[in-house]
Design an enzyme around this catalytic site. Structure first.
Site, PDB file in Angstrom:
ATOM      1  N   THR A 192      30.703 -14.639 -29.040  1.00 45.87           N
ATOM      2  CA  THR A 192      31.923 -15.481 -29.286  1.00 45.87           C
ATOM      3  C   THR A 192      31.978 -16.688 -28.562  1.00 45.87           C
ATOM      4  OG1 THR A 192      32.734 -13.362 -29.249  1.00 45.87           O
ATOM      5  CG2 THR A 192      34.426 -15.100 -29.329  1.00 45.87           C
ATOM      6  N   ILE A 213      37.365  -5.853 -37.728  1.00 48.09           N
ATOM      7  CA  ILE A 213      38.190  -6.760 -37.132  1.00 48.09           C
ATOM      8  C   ILE A 213      38.152  -6.830 -35.702  1.00 48.09           C
ATOM      9  CG2 ILE A 213      40.463  -8.053 -37.032  1.00 48.09           C
ATOM     10  CD1 ILE A 213      39.699  -8.054 -39.764  1.00 48.09           C
ATOM     11  N   ASP A 238      38.813  -8.602 -31.667  1.00 45.53           N
ATOM     12  CA  ASP A 238      39.976  -9.334 -31.032  1.00 45.53           C
ATOM     13  C   ASP A 238      40.019 -10.763 -31.339  1.00 45.53           C
ATOM     14  OD1 ASP A 238      37.286  -9.470 -29.502  1.00 45.53           O
ATOM     15  OD2 ASP A 238      38.417 -10.805 -28.053  1.00 45.53           O
TER      16      ASP A 238
END
Lengths: 325, 312
Positions: free
Chosen positions: A195, A224, A226
């Site tokens: 990320t 999905i 965070d």
């Protein structure tokens, strides 16, 4: 007049055996992004614009897990998500299930600025992107050879490969000596991207935060994480801007990004203390990290994972790019 | 030992004070029925997580509330439902969004929590997951009511997104009697759980995700309290209103009632926010700053309330 500060991250949890040249590439990318943000801040670009600019750069570079270079779903496709938040009025935008938008963070920004909603997902988000005329590419654009290889390994191990998800080193038993660190049951002998995120406070004391990701390698379609969730992966208030990374489920449960701000607001503590508090008390067994800035121009990185790709700089001339403790 | 407590809501908003009896009475009866169901379950020792799922299923099945059957329609005339559930003690949670055929979204959220390593599944994947687990599904006609078709038409005529319960203009054309539903419960041992389910906004863009499936915004539970919110989703998201109650109790030392009142008045949208909450001590509170909120609660010491407006 306050002082600006910026932090960027490329994910929490790093393979200690990551080849040195990849480590160097990561550091160079983080440095380049910091410099981009610093230049923008020096020319009085607002915090929210700087966040978007920097995250776009991280998405466009294939090194980390966002935009081009995103981790692949079980079907070998890319499904990206992102969110952005402007602390001054707590405005926010988020997108999930993005498959053709070159820069998901900019679509999240458009959701915030140009739609009546805060969060758009899947085909509705793609339709909105087309109506807004954002740059569209084929899904293959996002798929890198490295990640095709990673997906194959992940599938062989019949496991969801959590980005950098690794047990604490201290717990490694005798059996683990051959592969001292595992990633969700899989030996972490391969490099995985992560990320990305950016947090900024500008000279006016305005805080903003943005986070973008391809999610978990070999994830179920439609999962999905965070990153698009306001309060979990991203939060910004009048006091601070926060972007989180790591084990998404642990971050969601604790609303990690929101809690940094809540601890500052309601306990009345400073940024460093708030970050230390949430990393220590909010993650339960999860591994994660975060970057945060305060409206006073402070910058803090915190993590309980095995390292975090990160960089930060302040107007005072402080600048640091680091991976380990 | 503390007592059990339960609260549930059928959405908040600009519910006209002069709501006709034929609209008011069925909803009050539904609230009473759901409350009785929840209270019996708690009395028979069911865990709060099971109780909130049970009650929200019942609210989803009721066509007068905006969740499950009776969900409001997107701009495309379709139904896109979302839900989330959370267990306070373990902070385990599950959420779903973009559902089109699952009769009880809250039960699918529970399955995501218990049968996947993830928290949140969305759209086609959530539907596929539902099928893989044999969850009961139905054709769109099951969910779409004539009232909601009229409501969408009206919203489109006014070319605006319509908030749950916002009285459209002209008001007599439809009082938009639909809203998010939710339930929170605590048992004698202090176990807490919260659940929320909705069809979203009338005339929402397809793909719009609101606060309901977002842990911290529409739903939150931890060791201190369990919270379910209703109102203008976009602003509830930015205020993380459900988590706000927990944060104010934990970090500022406020009581449940004070924390919930502060969250609605300071962190939620002005005039379009409501929530229900219970604490580990068996307290219950149901503040809202909108005209009304369909709500009901009961505690072990005999307190019970069913209400719509501020003074009733």
């Amino acid at each position: 007049m306050g002082r600006w500060a910026i932090a960027v991250h490329g994910g929490a949890g790093i393979d200690p055996n990551l080849p040195v040249e990849r480590q160097e590439e990561a550091k160079q990318l983080l440095t380049r992004c910091l410099n981009l943000g610093i230049a923008a801040l020096s020319s009085n670009i607002s915090a929210i614009d700087v966040v978007e600019l920097v995250v776009r750069e991280l998405e466009t570079d294939p090194l980390f897990n966002s935009g081009r270079g995103s981790a692949l779903t079980e079907k070998g496709t890319v499904e990206m998500e992102a969110s952005i938040m402007d602390g001054t009025r707590r405005r926010c935008g988020a997108v999930s299930g993005i498959t053709t938008v070159k820069n998901p963070i900019s679509l999240a920004r458009l959701v915030m600025d140009k739609s009546p909603h805060s969060y758009l997902a899947f085909s509705g988000a793609e339709d909105f992107a087309r109506k807004q005329g954002v740059e569209i590419v084929d899904n293959e654009y996002f798929v890198t050879d490295d990640n095709v290889g990673m997906l194959k390994l992940a599938k062989e191990a019949n496991s969801i490969l959590f980005d950098y998800r690794i047990p604490p080193m201290g717990c490694a038993g005798a059996a683990a000596t051959e592969s001292p660190i595992q990633m969700n049951g899989l030996p972490i002998s391969i490099y995985a991207p992560e990320t990305v995120g950016c947090v900024v406070v500008d000279k006016e004391g305005r805080c903003a935060a943005g986070t973008s990701t391809g999610g978990l390698m070999n994830k179920m379609m439609g999962r999905i994480g965070d990153s698009p969730l306001i309060g979990a992966g991203t939060y910004a208030s009048e006091l601070c801007g926060v972007s989180c990374t790591g084990e998404g489920e642990a971050i969601i449960r604790s609303t990690l990004a929101r809690d940094v701000s809540a601890v500052m607001e309601y306990k009345g503590v400073g940024l460093q203390e708030a970050v230390d508090y949430v990393i220590k008390h909010r993650l339960d067994e999860g591994f994660a990290g975060l970057i945060a800035v305060s409206n006073k121009g402070e910058v803090v990185c915190g993590f309980n994972s095995n390292g975090m790709f990160r960089g930060c700089a302040t107007e005072d001339g402080f600048m640091e790019v680091a991976m380990w403790e | 030992m503390v007592g059990w407590a339960i609260a549930l809501h059928g959405g908040g908003g600009e519910i006209p004070i002069d709501l006709p009896d034929e609209r008011r009475i069925p909803r009050e009866m539904a609230l009473r029925h759901c409350l009785d169901l929840g209270v019996s379950a708690l009395k028979s020792g069911k865990p709060p997580l099971d109780v909130v799922e049970l009650v929200v299923r019942e609210l989803e099945n009721h066509p007068d509330f905006n969740a499950g059957k009776g969900s409001v329609l997107t701009a495309e005339g379709t139904v896109e439902m979302e839900a989330s559930i959370m267990d306070g003690k373990t902070k385990r949670c599950g959420a779903v969004m973009g559902l089109t055929t699952v009769i009880n979204p809250i039960s699918l959220a529970r399955l995501v929590m218990q049968k996947t390593p993830h928290i949140n599944l969305a759209f086609a994947a959530a539907e596929a997951f539902a099928r893989a687990h044999g969850v009961e599904t139905a054709e769109p006609s099951h969910f779409i009511t004539l009232e909601n078709i009229a409501r969408l038409k009206q919203a489109k005529e006014f070319n605006r997104v319509q908030l749950d319960y916002t009285a459209p203009t002209p008001r007599e054309a439809g009082d938009s009697q639909t809203g998010t539903v939710g339930c929170v419960a605590v048992d004698r041992a202090g176990n807490l759980a919260a659940a929320t389910s909705t069809g979203g906004y009338v005339n929402k863009m397809a793909g719009r995700v609101g606060d309901t499936p977002l842990i911290g915004a529409g739903t939150y539970a931890n060791h201190l309290c369990a919270v379910s919110t209703t109102g203008k989703g976009e602003e509830i998201i930015r205020g993380t209103v459900a988590k706000e109650v927990a944060a104010l109790m934990e970090y500022k030392g406020l009581s449940l009632t004070d924390a919930a009142a502060y969250a609605v008045d300071q962190s939620g949208p002005i005039g379009t926010c409501g929530l229900i909450a219970v604490s580990a001590n068996g307290e219950v509170t149901m503040p809202f700053n909108s005209t009304g909120m369909f709500r009901a609660c009961a505690t072990e010491d005999g307190y019970s309330e069913i209400g719509i407006w501020h003074n009733n």
